[in-house]
Design a protein around this motif. Structure first.
Motif, PDB file in Angstrom:
ATOM      1  N   THR A 122      -8.028  24.808 -17.529  1.00 45.71           N
ATOM      2  CA  THR A 122      -7.133  25.612 -17.379  1.00 45.71           C
ATOM      3  C   THR A 122      -6.115  25.874 -18.938  1.00 45.71           C
ATOM      4  O   THR A 122      -6.666  24.684 -19.882  1.00 45.71           O
ATOM      5  N   LEU A 123      -5.343  26.250 -18.371  1.00 49.59           N
ATOM      6  CA  LEU A 123      -4.278  26.113 -19.949  1.00 49.59           C
ATOM      7  C   LEU A 123      -3.305  25.120 -20.099  1.00 49.59           C
ATOM      8  O   LEU A 123      -3.285  24.308 -21.455  1.00 49.59           O
ATOM      9  N   SER A 124      -3.445  24.246 -19.024  1.00 54.83           N
ATOM     10  CA  SER A 124      -2.810  23.284 -18.726  1.00 54.83           C
ATOM     11  C   SER A 124      -2.824  21.995 -19.477  1.00 54.83           C
ATOM     12  O   SER A 124      -2.462  20.525 -19.661  1.00 54.83           O
ATOM     13  N   VAL A 169      -9.598  29.945 -13.960  1.00 54.23           N
ATOM     14  CA  VAL A 169      -8.164  30.087 -14.047  1.00 54.23           C
ATOM     15  C   VAL A 169      -7.032  28.974 -13.638  1.00 54.23           C
ATOM     16  O   VAL A 169      -7.812  27.847 -13.119  1.00 54.23           O
ATOM     17  N   ASP A 170      -5.839  29.367 -13.839  1.00 54.48           N
ATOM     18  CA  ASP A 170      -4.688  28.477 -13.700  1.00 54.48           C
ATOM     19  C   ASP A 170      -5.029  27.700 -12.201  1.00 54.48           C
ATOM     20  O   ASP A 170      -4.214  27.466 -12.120  1.00 54.48           O
ATOM     21  N   GLY A 171      -5.132  28.722 -11.622  1.00 53.21           N
ATOM     22  CA  GLY A 171      -4.706  29.173 -10.042  1.00 53.21           C
ATOM     23  C   GLY A 171      -5.270  30.232  -8.934  1.00 53.21           C
ATOM     24  O   GLY A 171      -5.461  31.526  -9.667  1.00 53.21           O
ATOM     25  N   VAL A 172      -5.543  30.272  -7.372  1.00 54.36           N
ATOM     26  CA  VAL A 172      -6.236  31.303  -7.167  1.00 54.36           C
ATOM     27  C   VAL A 172      -5.487  31.881  -5.396  1.00 54.36           C
ATOM     28  O   VAL A 172      -4.721  30.088  -5.194  1.00 54.36           O
ATOM     29  N   THR A 198       1.958  20.067 -10.747  1.00 49.74           N
ATOM     30  CA  THR A 198       1.502  18.663 -11.157  1.00 49.74           C
ATOM     31  C   THR A 198      -0.431  19.165 -10.810  1.00 49.74           C
ATOM     32  O   THR A 198      -0.648  19.531 -10.142  1.00 49.74           O
ATOM     33  N   ALA A 199      -0.939  17.833 -11.249  1.00 52.49           N
ATOM     34  CA  ALA A 199      -2.018  18.202 -11.863  1.00 52.49           C
ATOM     35  C   ALA A 199      -2.835  16.783 -10.878  1.00 52.49           C
ATOM     36  O   ALA A 199      -1.917  16.019 -10.554  1.00 52.49           O
ATOM     37  N   ALA A 200      -3.891  17.194 -10.172  1.00 52.65           N
ATOM     38  CA  ALA A 200      -4.555  16.664  -8.342  1.00 52.65           C
ATOM     39  C   ALA A 200      -5.192  15.053  -8.941  1.00 52.65           C
ATOM     40  O   ALA A 200      -5.078  14.107  -8.384  1.00 52.65           O
TER      41      ALA A 200
END
Length: 323
Positions: free
Chosen positions: A22-24, A184-187, A12-14
């Motif tokens: 990001t893609l989302s 990037v979508d995550g780290v 979920t978005a912070a």
């Protein structure tokens, strides 16, 4: 090879009011492999509790699943942790132990494809042999076009990275999540608290950097000497591009009276002088307690033949002569 991961939950978005690349369109996800494994041995239930307590609210608990002969899912930790005081202290955990903690998200690596790919950071932003960033690849944008999320790994606060980051890990994280081309979508990171800081507080900080009554002046130390060798054209140019308010220059003199910028009159530690002029080393007690090769003992022609050395507590690299 790319490591394909099964995404058991969506992040979920912070901060829903901020638009990310990001893609989302949501904030990048912080993925904590084995919990807060920067300090403790991974895969213990207490370590998994520590990560969300010191990271963004929706930090992902991540594990590599192993199966016993009788089909039990267990999480095997490394033999050693960073601080050895915790070695061989914690028991082996089962998947149920982590699930029982009710993490906001729990990803289990089962080496299968779902909707995202996990790759080393070098696939996205390569670094050359001199530890400087090269141009980014099209990996993230290409993956996004195909509808795939990209998660980057191999980050670490306590390992030296590119000189471009000036030994500040938050700068590296921002390079991957808050640049003008992609995010990037995550780290995947042992130090989830540092990445959380970059995402929650430092990203999208476009406040003016011009000096004012509420901001101190930024004064360089031999230019951007955390990135390039100090007192060089490259270092001074980078400092200007970074928005420094004051550019400094420690002035030294050659034997024939030419003034130039260098951090010390002893050029032995700042240049390649040792290879050529070691016989001219001498002791000048009024300057320092050890022998040195001093600029006032060499002609400007001699000094121009030298190359500058990049000084840091981690790495040493040579750059072209730009004195």
């Amino acid at each position: 090879m790319c490591l394909f991961v099964a995404l058991l939950h969506r992040a979920t978005a912070a901060n829903p009011s901020t638009q990310w690349q990001t893609l989302s369109g949501n904030a990048p996800i912080v993925i904590a492999p084995g919990g807060f494994s920067a300090v403790f041995p991974e895969y213990d239930q207490y370590v998994y509790q520590f990560a969300p307590a010191n990271s963004v609210k929706n930090v992902v608990s991540y594990c590599d699943l192993q199966l016993t002969k009788d089909g039990a899912g267990i999480l095997i930790q490394s033999v050693f942790a960073r601080p050895s005081i915790f070695d061989a202290c914690l028991p082996i955990s089962m998947v149920q132990d982590v699930v029982g903690l009710h993490p906001s998200q729990f990803w289990i690596n089962v080496h299968s494809f779902d909707s995202g790919i996990l790759v080393p950071k070098s696939y996205i932003w390569p670094v050359n042999e001199d530890q400087y960033l090269q141009a980014h690849t099209s990996f993230v944008t290409d993956a996004h076009v195909l509808g795939l999320e990209v998660y980057a790994s191999d980050f670490s606060n306590d390992s030296p990275g590119s000189y471009n980051y000036s030994f500040d890990p938050t700068v590296e994280y921002l390079q991957f999540i808050d640049n003008s081309n992609f995010s990037v979508d995550g780290v995947l990171i042992d130090f989830s608290s540092t990445t959380s800081e970059a995402i929650s507080f430092l990203a999208h900080n476009n406040k003016s950097t011009h000096p004012g009554k509420d901001r101190a002046l930024v004064i360089t130390h031999n230019g951007a000497s955390g990135i390039y060798a100090g007192s060089t054209d490259l270092a001074y140019q980078q400092a200007v591009e970074d928005g420094a308010d004051v550019i400094d220059c420690s002035v030294q003199m050659s034997k024939d009276g030419v003034a130039f910028c260098l951090g010390s009159a002893d050029i032995m530690g700042h240049t390649t002088a040792v290879k050529t002029f070691m016989p001219q080393g001498t002791l000048v007690p009024e300057i320092q307690k050890s022998n040195g090769i001093f600029s006032f003992d060499l002609s400007w022609r001699d000094i121009q033949c030298l190359k500058r050395k990049k000084l840091s507590s981690f790495l040493s690299s040579l750059v072209p002569d730009v004195l």
